[in-house]
Structures are given as C-alpha cells and as structure tokens.
Design a protein around this motif. Structure first.
Motif, mmCIF file in Angstrom:
data_model
loop_
_atom_site.group_PDB
_atom_site.id
_atom_site.type_symbol
_atom_site.label_atom_id
_atom_site.label_comp_id
_atom_site.label_asym_id
_atom_site.label_seq_id
_atom_site.Cartn_x
_atom_site.Cartn_y
_atom_site.Cartn_z
ATOM 1 N N PHE A 74 34.864 49.025 16.932
ATOM 2 C CA PHE A 74 34.846 49.859 18.128
ATOM 3 C C PHE A 74 33.841 49.345 19.152
ATOM 4 O O PHE A 74 34.179 49.090 20.320
ATOM 5 N N TYR A 75 32.592 49.167 18.726
ATOM 6 C CA TYR A 75 31.563 48.747 19.677
ATOM 7 C C TYR A 75 31.655 47.262 20.004
ATOM 8 O O TYR A 75 31.319 46.853 21.120
ATOM 9 N N GLY A 76 32.122 46.466 19.073
ATOM 10 C CA GLY A 76 32.307 45.047 19.364
ATOM 11 C C GLY A 76 33.416 44.817 20.374
ATOM 12 O O GLY A 76 33.296 43.978 21.273
ATOM 13 N N HIS A 77 34.504 45.577 20.238
ATOM 14 C CA HIS A 77 35.589 45.479 21.223
ATOM 15 C C HIS A 77 35.088 45.860 22.604
ATOM 16 O O HIS A 77 35.385 45.177 23.602
ATOM 17 N N ARG A 78 34.315 46.932 22.685
ATOM 18 C CA ARG A 78 33.793 47.366 23.980
ATOM 19 C C ARG A 78 32.805 46.342 24.540
ATOM 20 O O ARG A 78 32.829 46.034 25.742
ATOM 21 N N LEU A 79 31.930 45.809 23.694
ATOM 22 C CA LEU A 79 30.983 44.794 24.139
ATOM 23 C C LEU A 79 31.707 43.590 24.722
ATOM 24 O O LEU A 79 31.370 43.105 25.822
ATOM 25 N N ARG A 83 31.758 42.412 28.696
ATOM 26 C CA ARG A 83 31.263 41.071 29.020
ATOM 27 C C ARG A 83 32.253 40.292 29.896
ATOM 28 O O ARG A 83 31.848 39.540 30.774
ATOM 29 N N ARG A 84 33.537 40.479 29.662
ATOM 30 C CA ARG A 84 34.515 39.699 30.425
ATOM 31 C C ARG A 84 35.030 40.423 31.667
ATOM 32 O O ARG A 84 35.819 39.851 32.441
ATOM 33 N N THR A 85 34.594 41.656 31.890
ATOM 34 C CA THR A 85 35.060 42.439 33.037
ATOM 35 C C THR A 85 34.237 42.130 34.282
ATOM 36 O O THR A 85 33.007 42.102 34.232
ATOM 37 N N THR A 86 34.933 41.916 35.387
ATOM 38 C CA THR A 86 34.276 41.697 36.679
ATOM 39 C C THR A 86 34.194 43.030 37.425
ATOM 40 O O THR A 86 35.214 43.699 37.598
ATOM 41 N N PRO A 87 33.003 43.430 37.856
ATOM 42 C CA PRO A 87 32.887 44.695 38.602
ATOM 43 C C PRO A 87 33.757 44.678 39.864
ATOM 44 O O PRO A 87 33.821 43.658 40.557
ATOM 45 N N HIS A 88 34.424 45.775 40.164
ATOM 46 C CA HIS A 88 35.280 45.842 41.350
ATOM 47 C C HIS A 88 34.447 45.765 42.632
ATOM 48 O O HIS A 88 33.214 45.906 42.609
ATOM 49 N N ASP A 113 27.894 50.061 30.074
ATOM 50 C CA ASP A 113 28.576 48.781 30.208
ATOM 51 C C ASP A 113 27.807 47.697 30.954
ATOM 52 O O ASP A 113 28.221 46.533 30.972
ATOM 53 N N GLY A 114 26.725 48.035 31.622
ATOM 54 C CA GLY A 114 25.938 47.037 32.342
ATOM 55 C C GLY A 114 26.607 46.494 33.593
ATOM 56 O O GLY A 114 26.190 45.463 34.127
ATOM 57 N N GLN A 115 27.611 47.188 34.102
ATOM 58 C CA GLN A 115 28.348 46.676 35.258
ATOM 59 C C GLN A 115 27.516 46.659 36.540
ATOM 60 O O GLN A 115 27.691 45.782 37.383
ATOM 61 N N PHE A 116 26.611 47.609 36.707
ATOM 62 C CA PHE A 116 25.773 47.606 37.910
ATOM 63 C C PHE A 116 24.873 46.367 37.930
ATOM 64 O O PHE A 116 24.766 45.691 38.963
ATOM 65 N N GLN A 117 24.254 46.052 36.818
ATOM 66 C CA GLN A 117 23.413 44.857 36.761
ATOM 67 C C GLN A 117 24.253 43.597 36.976
ATOM 68 O O GLN A 117 23.821 42.666 37.661
ATOM 69 N N LYS A 118 25.439 43.581 36.399
ATOM 70 C CA LYS A 118 26.334 42.426 36.548
ATOM 71 C C LYS A 118 26.742 42.239 38.002
ATOM 72 O O LYS A 118 26.972 41.103 38.456
ATOM 73 N N ALA A 119 26.816 43.346 38.753
ATOM 74 C CA ALA A 119 27.199 43.292 40.162
ATOM 75 C C ALA A 119 26.034 42.928 41.075
ATOM 76 O O ALA A 119 26.212 42.813 42.288
ATOM 77 N N GLY A 120 24.835 42.777 40.512
ATOM 78 C CA GLY A 120 23.700 42.340 41.311
ATOM 79 C C GLY A 120 22.627 43.383 41.558
ATOM 80 O O GLY A 120 21.624 43.093 42.220
ATOM 81 N N PHE A 121 22.806 44.602 41.038
ATOM 82 C CA PHE A 121 21.778 45.624 41.205
ATOM 83 C C PHE A 121 20.546 45.252 40.371
ATOM 84 O O PHE A 121 20.669 44.702 39.278
#
Length: 276
Positions: A74-79, A83-88, A113-121
């Motif tokens: 479950f958590y590995g799939h989400r991780l 990791r491979r998702t690009t923030p919109h 998910d860490g998407q804000f950091q991935k987007a540059g925040f």
C-alpha cells in the motif's frame, strides 16, 4: 454578502502574505487519487477492495507488524506513484503569487505526497500535518530518528498487491521501517518533523499579527471527512482577520465576506488568475 471573483482577485493582489491550505483534492488534477469514501479508495486499490478493507483499516500501523508485505504494498505503491507524478500547473501559479508577497507565504497541507516541495515551494515553509511518505522511521519507534527515504526502494508486485522482499528496515535496530505518516490508531508515529514545521508556521503567524499584515488564505481540495485543513483555514482567517477563498467541487460553503469556488483546484486557480 459573499465576494465576487474580481473582489477576491483584488484582495490577492493587495495581500502582504499568502497562506495556502490544501487537502487531497489538490492532487487530483495531477492524476492522484483523493480516496473520497470507500468507493473512491477501492477504485484506486481494487486489491484492497477484494480484502474488504476501508482506507482507515488499511492505513493502520498494525500491518507493519502483522503483514508488512501488505503494508508496504500500500505505502510502497503510493511512494512510487508520488515520486513519478508531476505537480499540475496550479502549483506553479500559486508559487508565483506567493513569491511576490513581502511577508512571504506558508503551506499547510494534510497531503503526505511532497508535491508542494516538488513544485518548488520552500520546504521550510510547508507544514505537513499528517507527516510525509518521503521520510521513514522505525515501526516500533526504537529511537526518535526520522530519515530521508530518497534512497529507499520498495518493489510492489501489482498482480498480487504484495511488496517483495527486502522491505525497508530501521537503520538503528534492523526491525521493520514505516513511513513517517500519522495513521489511524497510531501510537508509534514520531511527530518531531511535523512539530518543527508547526513551530515555524506559528512564528510566521505571530509575526504577521504583530505587523498587522494583510493575509490571504486560499484553501484547495480540503473536505469535511477529516477536517484538519478546513479548521486551520477558518481558525487562521478568524484570528488574523484574513481574507479567505475556498476552492472545492462539492464542499465549497463559506461565511459571508469570503469566496467559495465550486470547482477542482486547478480550475479554481485558473479562474482566479483570469481576474488578477
């Protein structure tokens, strides 16, 4: 009387600081599931549906002891998904607005998910109230150590929804590791990283209040099922007399003097941008 879009846009322009609050709906436009109700969760994880487990039952630390291969499936799939998702593109638009504020910005999110950091925040300007999947800890909390999981790898056999060995291990005792995420019925979560984020956030809010700075709060995709984000938006708005915009496709009700936009996160951001 509630605001119009032009009034809200004018308030964004005039604000000295920006607080962005976000729930699971923020990631939907990036292709991430929001786990809305069991049907939404089971659609994202049909293997878990076959087991008859709800999100609350699956997101429980007991699995790391009772069935770690299932827990890490479950958590590995989400991780791996995060990791491979690009923030919109909405993330970049919000960051552009935030970077122009003289008193800066902060993000408060229930997303792990860490998407804000991935987007540059700036990571020092993000509060992850439920922790982060990108950091691990010991499943038994043998120490208070939390480590960056960037070098950790979890392989999941999607056909049987089972994480394959070797599974992540604690760097201190060698026992089972787990994500540093607050789960249901969780007595072993180490809150230190989130606590440090809260401290920086509180110091920022205190500074804004001392300066009588004009704060704008923009909430995106935060539902009422687990209302932490919505309560934070409303509490901060009330205490600092901040302007408030709520973007949500279903639960968009707001008090007088605020704006509710009935749409997904990206569409709502675009609506605001057109009025700026």
């Amino acid at each position: 009387m509630k605001w119009t879009l032009p009034q809200a846009a004018a308030a964004i322009r005039a604000a000295d600081a920006l607080l962005i609050t976000a729930g699971a709906g923020m990631g939907v436009d990036s292709g991430l599931p929001d786990f809305r109700g069991n049907q939404g969760f089971w659609k994202a994880y049909p293997a878990v549906a076959r087991l008859g487990l709800s999100f609350a039952e699956m997101a429980n630390p007991m699995w790391f002891q009772n069935n770690p291969n299932l827990a890490w499936a479950f958590y590995g799939h989400r991780l791996n998904l995060y990791r491979r998702t690009t923030p919109h593109e909405g993330f970049a638009k919000l960051l552009a607005w935030a970077n122009h504020k003289p008193e800066g910005y902060f993000v408060f999110t229930s997303n792990v998910d860490g998407q804000f950091q991935k987007a540059g925040f700036d990571p020092d300007r993000v509060v992850e109230c439920h922790g982060s999947i990108h950091h691990f800890q010991c499943a038994k909390a043998c120490t208070r150590s939390i480590w960056d999981a960037a070098q950790e790898r979890v392989h999941v056999d999607e056909n049987v929804f089972c994480a394959t060995n070797p599974l992540p291990r604690c760097r201190h005792c060698g026992g089972m590791a787990r994500p540093n995420i607050l789960m249901f019925g969780d007595g072993s979560w180490i809150p230190d990283a989130t606590g440090a984020q809260h401290k920086r956030f509180d110091q920022w809010l205190k500074k804004l209040k001392e300066k009588s700075a004009r704060l704008m709060v923009i909430e995106l995709g935060a539902g009422t099922a687990i209302p932490t984000v919505r309560q934070t938006s409303e509490s901060v708005s009330e205490k600092l007399r901040a302007n408030f915009i709520r973007i949500n496709p279903r639960e968009f009700d707001v008090a007088a003097g605020c704006l509710g936009i009935a749409s997904g996160a990206l569409a709502g951001i675009i609506q605001l941008e057109k009025s700026l």
